[in-house]
Write an enzyme that holds these catalytic residues in place. Structure first.
Site: not given
Length: 231
Positions: A186, A201
């Site tokens: 992301h 992430c």
């Protein structure tokens, strides 16, 4: 992040996965502080990286150049000291540059699976391949910090949410593509070299996250390997 399996996250359902622990957090670039007159242990290396005269002595101009670099990438304290964190970021940049346009030269990311997103934790780079053909990248990424490491291995994208918001950290995670529990690709509004890293992430710039969103789909493979410096 630890202890959360893909199966347990999927069991929560799409509506329940509102706070994936793969979220990246990091301090925003700090305001300029006073410059130090002290030379750091990596003074010469840092001077060379910044194109400064390499004499190993701290000057006012050296300090301002180092401080500007630290401020840009959120390195604290941003006092112009040529310490291990600052040099570590620069050294990583040098290694990323050396990779060039052949990120899978060593063949560590499998290319016999059709389209696959590769993540090399050691040099903090990611790219997309379609068989032996490089489709996109390599691009710098920001992965999990010590204690929140991005998990290695072969995975698949199982959920995509273009406007994901984490209720745990109350921040936006645009262009999220989840591939392992709460870990996802992301975008973030931080430098890709902002230490110490994410909560698991794989952070990307908005430009790269948008490209990954358009090039990947649910079910595509993701392969993560290597080890992030400092973890």
């Amino acid at each position: 992040m630890r202890g959360i399996s893909r199966r347990s996250v999927v069991a929560l359902g799409v509506t329940g996965l509102v706070a994936p622990l793969g979220l990246a957090l990091g301090a925003a670039p700090a305001q300029a502080a006073s410059c130090t007159t002290q030379a750091g242990p990596y003074q010469k290396q840092v001077e060379k990286f910044l194109g400064r005269p390499v004499d190993g002595r701290q000057s006012a101009a050296d300090c301002k150049a180092i401080q500007a670099f630290q401020t840009k990438h959120g390195i604290t304290p941003n006092i112009g000291y040529a310490g291990s964190v600052t040099w570590g970021v620069m050294d990583l940049m040098n290694k990323q540059k050396a990779v060039g346009d052949k990120p899978n030269r060593a063949g560590r990311c499998p290319v016999d699976k059709g389209r696959i997103a590769c993540v090399d934790l050691t040099v903090q780079l990611s790219w997309i391949q379609d068989g032996g053909r490089l489709v996109y990248g390599p691009v710098p990424v920001r992965t999990g910090r010590n204690g929140y490491e991005t998990r290695t291995g072969l995975k698949k994208i199982y959920w995509r949410d273009i406007d994901h918001v984490s209720s745990l950290y109350h921040v936006s995670m645009p262009y999220s593509q989840f591939f392992d529990g709460g870990q996802a690709f992301h975008s973030v509004g931080l430098s890709m070299w902002n230490p110490p890293g994410s909560h698991g992430c794989v952070n990307m710039t908005t430009k790269d996250a948008k490209s990954y969103w358009s090039l990947l789909k649910k079910g595509d493979d993701v392969f993560v390997y290597g080890r992030k410096p400092g973890t």
